[in-house]
Design a protein around this motif. Structure first.
Motif, PDB file in Angstrom:
ATOM      1  N   VAL A   1      -4.006 -58.356  -6.614  1.00 37.10           N
ATOM      2  CA  VAL A   1      -3.660 -59.197  -5.465  1.00 37.10           C
ATOM      3  C   VAL A   1      -4.044 -58.487  -4.172  1.00 37.10           C
ATOM      4  CG1 VAL A   1      -1.761 -60.277  -4.169  1.00 37.10           C
ATOM      5  CG2 VAL A   1      -1.750 -60.330  -6.681  1.00 37.10           C
ATOM      6  N   PHE A   2      -3.690 -57.212  -4.055  1.00 35.50           N
ATOM      7  CA  PHE A   2      -3.834 -56.497  -2.785  1.00 35.50           C
ATOM      8  C   PHE A   2      -5.183 -55.812  -2.578  1.00 35.50           C
ATOM      9  CE2 PHE A   2       0.797 -56.646  -3.488  1.00 35.50           C
ATOM     10  CZ  PHE A   2       1.103 -57.457  -2.402  1.00 35.50           C
ATOM     11  N   VAL A   3      -5.787 -55.283  -3.625  1.00 29.65           N
ATOM     12  CA  VAL A   3      -7.084 -54.594  -3.462  1.00 29.65           C
ATOM     13  C   VAL A   3      -8.165 -55.529  -2.919  1.00 29.65           C
ATOM     14  CG1 VAL A   3      -8.934 -53.324  -4.628  1.00 29.65           C
ATOM     15  CG2 VAL A   3      -6.539 -52.730  -5.076  1.00 29.65           C
ATOM     16  N   PRO A   4      -8.252 -56.797  -3.355  1.00 27.64           N
ATOM     17  CA  PRO A   4      -9.258 -57.671  -2.749  1.00 27.64           C
ATOM     18  C   PRO A   4      -9.091 -57.825  -1.228  1.00 27.64           C
ATOM     19  CG  PRO A   4      -8.516 -58.634  -4.793  1.00 27.64           C
ATOM     20  CD  PRO A   4      -7.611 -57.459  -4.516  1.00 27.64           C
ATOM     21  N   ILE A   5      -7.874 -57.784  -0.758  1.00 22.60           N
ATOM     22  CA  ILE A   5      -7.629 -57.898   0.682  1.00 22.60           C
ATOM     23  C   ILE A   5      -8.161 -56.670   1.409  1.00 22.60           C
ATOM     24  CG2 ILE A   5      -5.821 -58.047   2.454  1.00 22.60           C
ATOM     25  CD1 ILE A   5      -4.179 -59.631   0.247  1.00 22.60           C
ATOM     26  N   VAL A   6      -7.870 -55.478   0.886  1.00 20.99           N
ATOM     27  CA  VAL A   6      -8.391 -54.272   1.533  1.00 20.99           C
ATOM     28  C   VAL A   6      -9.889 -54.106   1.278  1.00 20.99           C
ATOM     29  CG1 VAL A   6      -6.169 -53.084   1.641  1.00 20.99           C
ATOM     30  CG2 VAL A   6      -7.634 -52.721  -0.339  1.00 20.99           C
ATOM     31  N   TYR A   7     -10.376 -54.691   0.189  1.00 22.42           N
ATOM     32  CA  TYR A   7     -11.820 -54.671  -0.089  1.00 22.42           C
ATOM     33  C   TYR A   7     -12.569 -55.414   1.011  1.00 22.42           C
ATOM     34  CZ  TYR A   7     -16.249 -55.365  -2.562  1.00 22.42           C
ATOM     35  OH  TYR A   7     -17.571 -55.384  -2.907  1.00 22.42           O
ATOM     36  N   ILE A   8     -12.037 -56.553   1.406  1.00 23.74           N
ATOM     37  CA  ILE A   8     -12.663 -57.344   2.477  1.00 23.74           C
ATOM     38  C   ILE A   8     -12.697 -56.546   3.773  1.00 23.74           C
ATOM     39  CG2 ILE A   8     -12.339 -59.388   3.955  1.00 23.74           C
ATOM     40  CD1 ILE A   8     -11.315 -60.833   1.399  1.00 23.74           C
TER      41      ILE A   8
ATOM     42  N   ASN B   1     -15.805 -65.343  -3.098  1.00 26.55           N
ATOM     43  CA  ASN B   1     -14.932 -64.643  -2.173  1.00 26.55           C
ATOM     44  C   ASN B   1     -13.910 -63.820  -2.962  1.00 26.55           C
ATOM     45  OD1 ASN B   1     -12.740 -64.039  -0.366  1.00 26.55           O
ATOM     46  ND2 ASN B   1     -13.556 -65.595   1.012  1.00 26.55           N
ATOM     47  N   PRO B   2     -13.723 -62.554  -2.609  1.00 26.71           N
ATOM     48  CA  PRO B   2     -12.755 -61.703  -3.304  1.00 26.71           C
ATOM     49  C   PRO B   2     -11.327 -62.259  -3.304  1.00 26.71           C
ATOM     50  CG  PRO B   2     -14.191 -60.356  -1.953  1.00 26.71           C
ATOM     51  CD  PRO B   2     -14.497 -61.788  -1.615  1.00 26.71           C
TER      52      PRO B   2
END
Length: 180
Positions: free
Chosen positions: A113-120, A142-143
């Motif tokens: 859930v959270f890694v895609p947000i920081v990936y962006i 989209n991640p």
């Protein structure tokens, strides 16, 4: 041994056992994909939480599967365990162990859930399985779709976890241990 001490001991033993099992199934998840593409395995370590190899013919899908299966296999095993869970069983260790056996794999999905947000944002940890998955996945979508999918899986597994009575039984054990 009093109820609180017993509960603490069962909790510690369950967590240690389940962390070892989680690491084993996580690395086996990667290993299964590696072997399926013809990779030669050089190293497999539970203590080092590592599997490595060389060779193999990866496709786009098998690359995605390689990085996802570390989380998927332990989750599948915990859901199968949950299918056979006996909510009427009164054994304290069984109830504590079962709680963590299902909770740990579900909780591990929060990275998805959270890694895609920081990936962006460009700050994802480079060696993380989710980041490696997103390196390929972000070429086609989209991640944040990964975050949404992970949230849906977490919600569905949590509902199953609650409906099977695992959470209720765990709370009952906590209450029982705190009775005077």
């Amino acid at each position: 041994m009093n109820k609180k001490t017993k509960l603490l001991l069962y909790t510690v033993v369950s967590i240690i056992l389940l962390l070892i099992l989680y690491i084993l199934f996580h690395e086996l998840g990667h290993l299964i994909v590696m072997l399926s593409v013809g990779e030669v395995i050089d190293d497999f370590s539970i203590l080092g939480a590592h599997v490595s190899g060389h060779g193999g013919e990866y496709t786009f899908a098998s690359t995605l599967w390689l990085h996802a299966n570390g989380a998927v296999l332990p989750l599948i095993i915990s859901m199968v365990y949950l299918l056979f869970y006996k909510k009427d069983r009164q054994n304290t260790f069984y109830r504590i162990f079962s709680f963590f056996a299902v909770f740990v794999p579900i909780f591990s999905l929060f990275a998805w859930v959270f890694v895609p947000i920081v990936y962006i944002k460009g700050t994802a940890p480079p060696s993380d399985d989710v980041t490696k998955f997103l390196t390929s996945f972000s070429q086609i979508a989209n991640p944040l779709f990964v975050s949404i999918a992970a949230l849906v899986i977490i919600a569905l597994c949590s509902i199953f976890f609650i409906k099977k009575g695992v959470f209720r039984n765990y709370i009952c054990e906590l209450k029982e241990a705190n009775k005077k």
